[in-house]
Write an enzyme that holds these catalytic residues in place. Structure first.
Site, PDB file in Angstrom:
ATOM      1  N   LYS A  61       0.852  -1.181   0.000  1.00 52.39           N
ATOM      2  CA  LYS A  61       0.000   0.000   0.000  1.00 52.39           C
ATOM      3  C   LYS A  61       0.890   1.234   0.000  1.00 52.39           C
ATOM      4  CE  LYS A  61      -3.690   2.272   2.609  1.00 52.39           C
ATOM      5  NZ  LYS A  61      -4.525   2.216   3.837  1.00 52.39           N
ATOM      6  N   ARG A  85     -11.589  -1.861   5.484  1.00 48.72           N
ATOM      7  CA  ARG A  85     -10.590  -2.726   6.117  1.00 48.72           C
ATOM      8  C   ARG A  85     -10.365  -2.324   7.570  1.00 48.72           C
ATOM      9  NH1 ARG A  85      -6.142  -0.773   8.206  1.00 48.72           N
ATOM     10  NH2 ARG A  85      -5.514   0.227   6.262  1.00 48.72           N
TER      11      ARG A  85
END
Length: 202
Positions: free
Chosen positions: A68, A111
């Protein structure tokens, strides 16, 4: 071929229950010691206007690798842009080739909220039906949506500096069927069965 997935591509694929189970599995993998999760690396943009962070992770079983990449630029709202932007790069664990580059912002809220839902499922009282939420950003909406999957919420107290944001739709466009009560920070009850912060994570 590398697939490019926009926010509009990602959001319809995120079934809340499936996200909760995926995050639960990731927590279990970390606890078993089958992940490689280094501390995030960061660089500061020229002039100190913001920071760029990289967060790689690998899971050995099942074999998954990805990274990420997040940018945090506090001056962006004045430019009509979000403070936080991100992408997620999914790579082939054998060849290292990028399989997909997807909008990371669409992934972050569900998430993070799913992590809180997993914690609530295991740690909150079984009869907890009232949720206290500190913060009114997109994380607040996502948290209420995810927590409602593991507890039957009847009341949600939302406390924050920008109460108006609490009335906007969640990322999925829905809101759990519960009684929403908006409060300023000094009005929040210290006796809520389940209380969560909704600060914007990266």
């Amino acid at each position: 071929m590398t697939r490019l997935l926009s926010k509009d591509d990602v959001l319809p694929l995120l079934d809340p229950d499936a996200v909760i189970e995926a995050v639960s599995g990731a927590f279990a993998a970390y606890s078993r010691g089958v992940t490689d999760t280094p501390l995030r690396a960061s660089v500061t943009a020229p002039g100190g206007t913001g920071d760029i962070l990289a967060m790689p992770c690998a899971i050995r079983d099942p074999a998954i690798t990805g990274t990420k990449i997040v940018s945090v630029f506090p001056g962006n709202p004045g430019r009509g842009l979000p403070t936080v932007a991100s992408v997620y790069v999914l790579t082939d664990p054998v060849t290292g080739m990028p399989l997909a580059v997807m909008d990371g912002t669409a992934l972050t809220a569900p998430r993070t909220a799913a992590g809180s839902a997993v914690a609530t499922r295991h740690l909150a009282r079984p009869d907890a039906h009232t949720l206290g939420m500190f913060g009114t950003c997109v994380q607040a909406q996502a948290h209420v949506e995810m927590i409602s999957r593991v507890r039957a919420l009847s009341r949600v107290f939302v406390s924050g500096r920008t109460i108006e944001k609490a009335t906007t739709p969640s990322p999925s466009g829905s809101r759990p069927n519960s009684d929403w009560r908006l409060r300023r920070p000094h009005q929040a009850s210290p006796q809520l069965p389940t209380s969560l912060p909704a600060a914007p994570p990266v």
